[in-house]
Design a protein around this motif. Structure first.
Motif, PDB file in Angstrom:
ATOM      1  N   MET A  70     -46.006 -20.544-130.493  1.00 20.82           N
ATOM      2  CA  MET A  70     -46.133 -21.498-131.563  1.00 20.82           C
ATOM      3  C   MET A  70     -44.943 -21.329-132.508  1.00 20.82           C
ATOM      4  O   MET A  70     -44.770 -20.289-133.120  1.00 20.82           O
ATOM      5  N   ALA A  71     -44.124 -22.328-132.597  1.00 19.87           N
ATOM      6  CA  ALA A  71     -42.929 -22.261-133.434  1.00 19.87           C
ATOM      7  C   ALA A  71     -43.315 -22.156-134.901  1.00 19.87           C
ATOM      8  O   ALA A  71     -44.231 -22.820-135.367  1.00 19.87           O
ATOM      9  N   GLY A  72     -42.591 -21.324-135.621  1.00 21.75           N
ATOM     10  CA  GLY A  72     -42.819 -21.196-137.048  1.00 21.75           C
ATOM     11  C   GLY A  72     -43.983 -20.315-137.450  1.00 21.75           C
ATOM     12  O   GLY A  72     -44.320 -20.236-138.613  1.00 21.75           O
ATOM     13  N   SER A  73     -44.634 -19.655-136.490  1.00 21.74           N
ATOM     14  CA  SER A  73     -45.751 -18.794-136.869  1.00 21.74           C
ATOM     15  C   SER A  73     -45.228 -17.493-137.481  1.00 21.74           C
ATOM     16  O   SER A  73     -44.098 -17.096-137.268  1.00 21.74           O
ATOM     17  N   THR A  74     -46.070 -16.862-138.247  1.00 25.30           N
ATOM     18  CA  THR A  74     -45.704 -15.624-138.924  1.00 25.30           C
ATOM     19  C   THR A  74     -45.643 -14.475-137.924  1.00 25.30           C
ATOM     20  O   THR A  74     -46.572 -14.288-137.142  1.00 25.30           O
ATOM     21  N   PRO A  75     -44.568 -13.685-137.950  1.00 19.93           N
ATOM     22  CA  PRO A  75     -44.503 -12.519-137.059  1.00 19.93           C
ATOM     23  C   PRO A  75     -45.627 -11.550-137.382  1.00 19.93           C
ATOM     24  O   PRO A  75     -45.970 -11.344-138.541  1.00 19.93           O
ATOM     25  N   ARG A  76     -46.225 -10.987-136.354  1.00 19.05           N
ATOM     26  CA  ARG A  76     -47.315 -10.034-136.540  1.00 19.05           C
ATOM     27  C   ARG A  76     -46.946  -8.714-135.875  1.00 19.05           C
ATOM     28  O   ARG A  76     -46.391  -8.699-134.784  1.00 19.05           O
ATOM     29  N   VAL A  77     -47.279  -7.634-136.548  1.00 23.58           N
ATOM     30  CA  VAL A  77     -46.945  -6.296-136.064  1.00 23.58           C
ATOM     31  C   VAL A  77     -48.164  -5.400-136.218  1.00 23.58           C
ATOM     32  O   VAL A  77     -48.794  -5.390-137.270  1.00 23.58           O
ATOM     33  N   LEU A  78     -48.489  -4.665-135.167  1.00 21.65           N
ATOM     34  CA  LEU A  78     -49.522  -3.643-135.237  1.00 21.65           C
ATOM     35  C   LEU A  78     -48.808  -2.305-135.330  1.00 21.65           C
ATOM     36  O   LEU A  78     -48.012  -1.959-134.468  1.00 21.65           O
ATOM     37  N   ARG A  79     -49.068  -1.546-136.391  1.00 21.95           N
ATOM     38  CA  ARG A  79     -48.442  -0.236-136.552  1.00 21.95           C
ATOM     39  C   ARG A  79     -49.526   0.828-136.520  1.00 21.95           C
ATOM     40  O   ARG A  79     -50.486   0.779-137.276  1.00 21.95           O
ATOM     41  N   LEU A  80     -49.365   1.793-135.641  1.00 16.14           N
ATOM     42  CA  LEU A  80     -50.260   2.941-135.555  1.00 16.14           C
ATOM     43  C   LEU A  80     -49.447   4.170-135.929  1.00 16.14           C
ATOM     44  O   LEU A  80     -48.332   4.339-135.461  1.00 16.14           O
ATOM     45  N   THR A  81     -50.009   5.014-136.753  1.00 20.56           N
ATOM     46  CA  THR A  81     -49.304   6.217-137.189  1.00 20.56           C
ATOM     47  C   THR A  81     -50.124   7.440-136.818  1.00 20.56           C
ATOM     48  O   THR A  81     -51.319   7.491-137.087  1.00 20.56           O
ATOM     49  N   PHE A  82     -49.458   8.388-136.208  1.00 18.74           N
ATOM     50  CA  PHE A  82     -50.093   9.663-135.881  1.00 18.74           C
ATOM     51  C   PHE A  82     -49.320  10.759-136.596  1.00 18.74           C
ATOM     52  O   PHE A  82     -48.099  10.760-136.586  1.00 18.74           O
ATOM     53  N   GLU A  83     -50.027  11.667-137.222  1.00 14.04           N
ATOM     54  CA  GLU A  83     -49.389  12.805-137.866  1.00 14.04           C
ATOM     55  C   GLU A  83     -49.924  14.079-137.237  1.00 14.04           C
ATOM     56  O   GLU A  83     -51.124  14.314-137.230  1.00 14.04           O
ATOM     57  N   PHE A  84     -49.030  14.871-136.710  1.00 13.95           N
ATOM     58  CA  PHE A  84     -49.392  16.167-136.163  1.00 13.95           C
ATOM     59  C   PHE A  84     -48.953  17.204-137.189  1.00 13.95           C
ATOM     60  O   PHE A  84     -47.766  17.374-137.432  1.00 13.95           O
ATOM     61  N   ARG A  85     -49.907  17.854-137.801  1.00 14.06           N
ATOM     62  CA  ARG A  85     -49.607  18.799-138.877  1.00 14.06           C
ATOM     63  C   ARG A  85     -49.491  20.223-138.334  1.00 14.06           C
ATOM     64  O   ARG A  85     -50.294  20.649-137.525  1.00 14.06           O
ATOM     65  N   VAL A  86     -48.494  20.929-138.831  1.00 13.58           N
ATOM     66  CA  VAL A  86     -48.270  22.321-138.462  1.00 13.58           C
ATOM     67  C   VAL A  86     -48.890  23.178-139.554  1.00 13.58           C
ATOM     68  O   VAL A  86     -48.588  22.997-140.736  1.00 13.58           O
ATOM     69  N   PRO A  87     -49.771  24.106-139.195  1.00 14.75           N
ATOM     70  CA  PRO A  87     -50.422  24.924-140.218  1.00 14.75           C
ATOM     71  C   PRO A  87     -49.414  25.726-141.039  1.00 14.75           C
ATOM     72  O   PRO A  87     -48.423  26.226-140.517  1.00 14.75           O
ATOM     73  N   GLU A  88     -49.704  25.829-142.329  1.00 12.47           N
ATOM     74  CA  GLU A  88     -48.861  26.617-143.209  1.00 12.47           C
ATOM     75  C   GLU A  88     -48.826  28.058-142.715  1.00 12.47           C
ATOM     76  O   GLU A  88     -49.841  28.595-142.279  1.00 12.47           O
ATOM     77  N   GLY A  89     -47.657  28.649-142.758  1.00 10.98           N
ATOM     78  CA  GLY A  89     -47.512  30.035-142.326  1.00 10.98           C
ATOM     79  C   GLY A  89     -47.087  30.189-140.878  1.00 10.98           C
ATOM     80  O   GLY A  89     -46.859  31.299-140.413  1.00 10.98           O
ATOM     81  N   THR A  90     -46.974  29.077-140.140  1.00 10.70           N
ATOM     82  CA  THR A  90     -46.511  29.158-138.759  1.00 10.70           C
ATOM     83  C   THR A  90     -45.055  29.580-138.785  1.00 10.70           C
ATOM     84  O   THR A  90     -44.216  28.893-139.358  1.00 10.70           O
ATOM     85  N   GLY A  91     -44.772  30.726-138.196  1.00 11.74           N
ATOM     86  CA  GLY A  91     -43.434  31.293-138.274  1.00 11.74           C
ATOM     87  C   GLY A  91     -42.458  30.787-137.230  1.00 11.74           C
ATOM     88  O   GLY A  91     -41.257  30.836-137.429  1.00 11.74           O
ATOM     89  N   LYS A  92     -42.949  30.272-136.114  1.00  7.34           N
ATOM     90  CA  LYS A  92     -42.070  29.842-135.026  1.00  7.34           C
ATOM     91  C   LYS A  92     -41.317  28.573-135.413  1.00  7.34           C
ATOM     92  O   LYS A  92     -41.871  27.665-135.993  1.00  7.34           O
ATOM     93  N   ASN A  93     -40.040  28.533-135.090  1.00 11.49           N
ATOM     94  CA  ASN A  93     -39.248  27.327-135.299  1.00 11.49           C
ATOM     95  C   ASN A  93     -39.646  26.321-134.225  1.00 11.49           C
ATOM     96  O   ASN A  93     -39.353  26.516-133.053  1.00 11.49           O
ATOM     97  N   ILE A  94     -40.352  25.282-134.611  1.00 11.04           N
ATOM     98  CA  ILE A  94     -40.818  24.322-133.617  1.00 11.04           C
ATOM     99  C   ILE A  94     -39.876  23.135-133.464  1.00 11.04           C
ATOM    100  O   ILE A  94     -40.157  22.214-132.725  1.00 11.04           O
ATOM    101  N   GLN A  95     -38.752  23.149-134.166  1.00 11.38           N
ATOM    102  CA  GLN A  95     -37.777  22.075-134.012  1.00 11.38           C
ATOM    103  C   GLN A  95     -36.820  22.416-132.879  1.00 11.38           C
ATOM    104  O   GLN A  95     -35.620  22.482-133.047  1.00 11.38           O
ATOM    105  N   ASP A  96     -37.358  22.619-131.713  1.00  8.90           N
ATOM    106  CA  ASP A  96     -36.528  22.953-130.576  1.00  8.90           C
ATOM    107  C   ASP A  96     -36.781  21.958-129.454  1.00  8.90           C
ATOM    108  O   ASP A  96     -37.377  20.904-129.658  1.00  8.90           O
ATOM    109  N   LYS A  97     -36.345  22.291-128.241  1.00 10.84           N
ATOM    110  CA  LYS A  97     -36.509  21.384-127.104  1.00 10.84           C
ATOM    111  C   LYS A  97     -37.975  21.093-126.808  1.00 10.84           C
ATOM    112  O   LYS A  97     -38.318  20.012-126.345  1.00 10.84           O
ATOM    113  N   ALA A  98     -38.860  22.052-127.075  1.00 16.38           N
ATOM    114  CA  ALA A  98     -40.290  21.843-126.813  1.00 16.38           C
ATOM    115  C   ALA A  98     -40.833  20.703-127.659  1.00 16.38           C
ATOM    116  O   ALA A  98     -41.649  19.914-127.190  1.00 16.38           O
TER     117      ALA A  98
END
Length: 88
Positions: A1-29
């Protein structure tokens, strides 16, 4: 339908790292884990949301400087209008 409003479905997931986790998780894993999630979502997207013609993937890594317990998310009710109130 020409001129219709663009529609977007956004889903957000947050994976939280517990405070005090000592391992550097910003690696290849971490990259491999995110790749697995993205691949899974892309695989089910055509069946789960057949109306979509594209999927956008945003990768973001954040440090939550304020603990969630200190600053809670807030939700506010807006005044009723003819557009946001169901008709009885």
């Amino acid at each position: 339908m020409a001129g219709s409003t663009p529609r977007v479905l956004r889903l957000t997931f947050e994976f939280r790292v517990p405070e005090g986790t000592g391992k550097n998780i910003q690696d290849k894993a971490l990259g491999r884990a995110v790749d697995k999630i993205e691949t899974s979502v892309r695989a089910i997207a055509p069946e789960a949301f057949p109306w979509a013609d594209k999927i956008a993937v945003h990768r973001e890594w954040n440090y939550a400087w304020w603990a969630q317990t200190e600053y809670e998310n807030a939700e506010f009710t807006l005044p009723a209008t003819e557009y946001n109130t169901p008709k009885s």
